[in-house]
Design a protein around this motif. Structure first.
Motif, short mmCIF file in Angstrom:
data_model
loop_
_atom_site.label_atom_id
_atom_site.label_comp_id
_atom_site.label_asym_id
_atom_site.label_seq_id
_atom_site.Cartn_x
_atom_site.Cartn_y
_atom_site.Cartn_z
N ALA A 164 0.62 4.18 -2.63
CA ALA A 164 0.67 5.60 -3.03
C ALA A 164 2.10 6.40 -3.60
CB ALA A 164 0.67 6.01 -1.12
N ALA A 165 3.67 5.96 -2.50
CA ALA A 165 3.74 6.57 -3.59
C ALA A 165 4.51 7.00 -5.27
CB ALA A 165 5.53 6.16 -2.51
N ALA A 166 3.76 5.92 -5.61
CA ALA A 166 3.41 6.40 -7.14
C ALA A 166 2.59 6.72 -7.41
CB ALA A 166 3.47 4.83 -7.20
N GLU A 167 2.45 7.11 -7.10
CA GLU A 167 0.70 7.77 -7.09
C GLU A 167 1.17 9.34 -7.52
OE1 GLU A 167 -2.72 6.56 -5.60
OE2 GLU A 167 -2.66 4.99 -5.97
N ARG A 168 2.09 9.35 -6.06
CA ARG A 168 2.07 11.35 -6.08
C ARG A 168 2.95 11.68 -6.66
NH1 ARG A 168 0.61 11.46 -0.57
NH2 ARG A 168 -0.14 9.68 1.00
N ALA A 169 2.56 12.71 -6.92
CA ALA A 169 2.95 13.41 -8.09
C ALA A 169 3.86 15.01 -8.04
CB ALA A 169 3.01 13.67 -9.02
N ALA A 170 5.37 14.81 -8.10
CA ALA A 170 5.59 16.57 -7.32
C ALA A 170 5.25 17.43 -8.09
CB ALA A 170 7.41 16.43 -7.80
N VAL A 171 5.11 18.46 -8.13
CA VAL A 171 4.51 19.84 -8.01
C VAL A 171 5.90 20.56 -8.57
CG1 VAL A 171 2.77 21.99 -8.15
CG2 VAL A 171 2.17 19.75 -7.00
N LEU A 209 5.55 9.99 7.88
CA LEU A 209 5.30 10.59 6.39
C LEU A 209 5.65 9.61 5.65
CD1 LEU A 209 7.42 14.03 6.79
CD2 LEU A 209 4.56 13.44 5.92
N ARG A 210 6.67 8.72 5.76
CA ARG A 210 6.99 7.30 5.04
C ARG A 210 6.33 6.54 5.02
NH1 ARG A 210 11.92 7.45 2.68
NH2 ARG A 210 13.44 8.52 3.26
N GLU A 211 5.33 5.99 5.67
CA GLU A 211 4.33 5.30 6.24
C GLU A 211 2.65 5.90 5.01
OE1 GLU A 211 3.15 5.47 9.82
OE2 GLU A 211 4.92 3.58 10.50
N ARG A 212 2.58 7.37 4.74
CA ARG A 212 2.20 7.88 3.53
C ARG A 212 2.37 7.55 2.40
NH1 ARG A 212 -2.09 10.34 6.27
NH2 ARG A 212 -2.00 10.06 8.66
N GLY A 213 3.83 7.63 2.38
CA GLY A 213 4.16 7.44 1.26
C GLY A 213 4.96 8.02 0.09
N TYR A 214 5.21 9.55 1.31
CA TYR A 214 5.89 10.74 0.89
C TYR A 214 7.62 9.98 1.17
CZ TYR A 214 1.67 13.36 1.36
OH TYR A 214 0.46 13.92 1.78
N GLU A 215 8.80 10.51 0.33
CA GLU A 215 10.00 10.79 0.05
C GLU A 215 10.13 12.05 1.49
OE1 GLU A 215 10.99 11.04 -3.55
OE2 GLU A 215 10.28 8.80 -4.27
N GLY A 253 5.07 18.04 -2.87
CA GLY A 253 3.69 16.41 -2.94
C GLY A 253 4.27 15.37 -2.90
N ARG A 254 5.48 15.36 -3.30
CA ARG A 254 6.41 13.76 -3.18
C ARG A 254 6.76 14.08 -1.69
NH1 ARG A 254 6.58 9.54 -7.03
NH2 ARG A 254 8.28 8.18 -6.79
N THR A 255 8.03 15.05 -2.16
CA THR A 255 9.51 14.68 -1.47
C THR A 255 9.40 15.82 -0.74
OG1 THR A 255 10.58 13.89 -2.73
CG2 THR A 255 11.31 14.83 -1.12
N MET A 256 9.19 15.15 1.53
CA MET A 256 9.17 16.61 1.91
C MET A 256 10.97 16.96 2.47
SD MET A 256 6.16 17.77 2.50
CE MET A 256 5.54 18.55 4.34
N THR A 312 0.62 -1.04 0.02
CA THR A 312 0.11 0.04 -0.08
C THR A 312 0.99 1.19 0.24
OG1 THR A 312 -1.60 -1.05 1.21
CG2 THR A 312 -2.01 1.53 1.24
N THR A 313 1.68 1.55 0.83
CA THR A 313 2.96 2.82 0.59
C THR A 313 3.79 2.56 -0.46
OG1 THR A 313 3.36 2.48 3.24
CG2 THR A 313 5.33 3.83 1.90
N THR A 314 4.04 1.05 -1.51
CA THR A 314 4.21 1.70 -2.55
C THR A 314 4.29 2.11 -3.38
OG1 THR A 314 5.98 -0.19 -2.09
CG2 THR A 314 5.62 0.46 -4.38
#
Length: 279
Positions: free
Chosen positions: A10-17, A248-254, A232-235, A6-8
């Motif tokens: 979520a990360a794949a769906e996150r697009a950097a703005v 954050l990593r659990e939610r799929g953010y880098e 939006g992808r990397t914090m 699930t985490t992976t």
């Protein structure tokens, strides 16, 4: 609990703005007065260390593909490196800052001159406000702090200038005197925050708007872990905020951990050093 799959996903769906930000090199940073609980003039500070740490943040932004613009530091303005306080920009407009404390008042005109010289329609403030330190854009609305540094009346100025919904949130803990020390914008619709920093009515409003928000621990709040910034992808977060990093990593953010411990002596962190430019 999220599974690794699930985490992976979520990360794949996150697009950097792609972001464009304004920063100010801390060439004159030092602590010679006390205007927040973090500051203690009796504790020595190192301008050289502050510059080195700030450069690490700057380079991290460049590495992520951010546009990074710079305003020249002014001698005698110790806190000018906390660029977020210099104003709020949206839709090509810039709402200038009007600082609470005399020591920072000259920063307001300096930042407004920069905005005007770089294509923004500048709105000079009538009411006291400290810019993006207390104004955060989330899902089209402006979350607006008050209670310590920014007046409630300035929220009406925001509404009239930007024609956006403005959500007033009252800060009650002096250690979290700006909104960007108590809330982190994760992406267009998600936030993290420290509930105890707000009064009961504001806590209820945040819970209603963001039922899936991350609540950070007191320990991570105490190192200004929420004073973070991302695309939006990397914090980019305080390196010592290890619990927040895990959340954050659990939610799929880098995540990228940054050490701004020297600038923390002035009461600021990553987001304090970062003013988003929205043209």
């Amino acid at each position: 609990m999220q599974t690794e799959t699930t985490t992976t996903a979520a990360a794949a769906e996150r697009a950097a703005v792609r972001k464009t930000v304004l920063m100010c090199r801390p060439e004159h940073f030092t602590v010679t007065y006390k205007i927040n609980p973090w500051m203690d003039p009796s504790i020595p500070t190192s301008t050289q260390t502050a510059v080195q740490q700030w450069q690490g943040l700057h380079d991290a932004y460049v590495g992520l593909g951010y546009g990074v613009e710079l305003i020249d530091p002014i001698e005698g303005l110790n806190d000018m490196t906390y660029a977020a306080n210099g104003g709020f920009t949206l839709d090509g407009k810039a709402y200038g800052a009007k600082f609470t404390y005399d020591e920072r008042v000259p920063e307001g005109p300096a930042y407004m001159r920069w905005f005007g010289d770089h294509g923004f329609q500048v709105h000079e403030p009538v009411h006291v406000n400290e810019g993006e330190g207390d104004f955060l854009l989330s899902n089209g609305a402006i979350l607006a702090g008050h209670g310590f540094r920014t007046s409630l009346e300035s929220h009406d100025e925001l509404r009239s200038i930007f024609d956006r919904e403005v959500v007033s949130l009252r800060l009650v803990d002096p250690s979290f005197y700006h909104l960007d020390t108590a809330i982190a914008i994760l992406d267009e619709t998600n936030i993290a925050y420290l509930p105890k920093a707000f009064d009961e009515a504001s806590q209820a409003e945040l819970a209603r708007r963001y039922p899936d928000a991350i609540h950070v621990s007191d320990e991570d709040g105490a190192v200004l872990g929420l004073n973070s910034f991302g695309d939006g992808r990397t914090m980019l977060i305080a390196a010592r905020a290890t619990g927040f990093d895990a959340q954050l990593r659990e939610r799929g953010y880098e995540t990228i951990g940054v050490d701004l411990s020297e600038l923390l002596l002035g009461g600021g962190g990553i987001k304090c050093c970062t003013l988003e430019l929205r043209r």
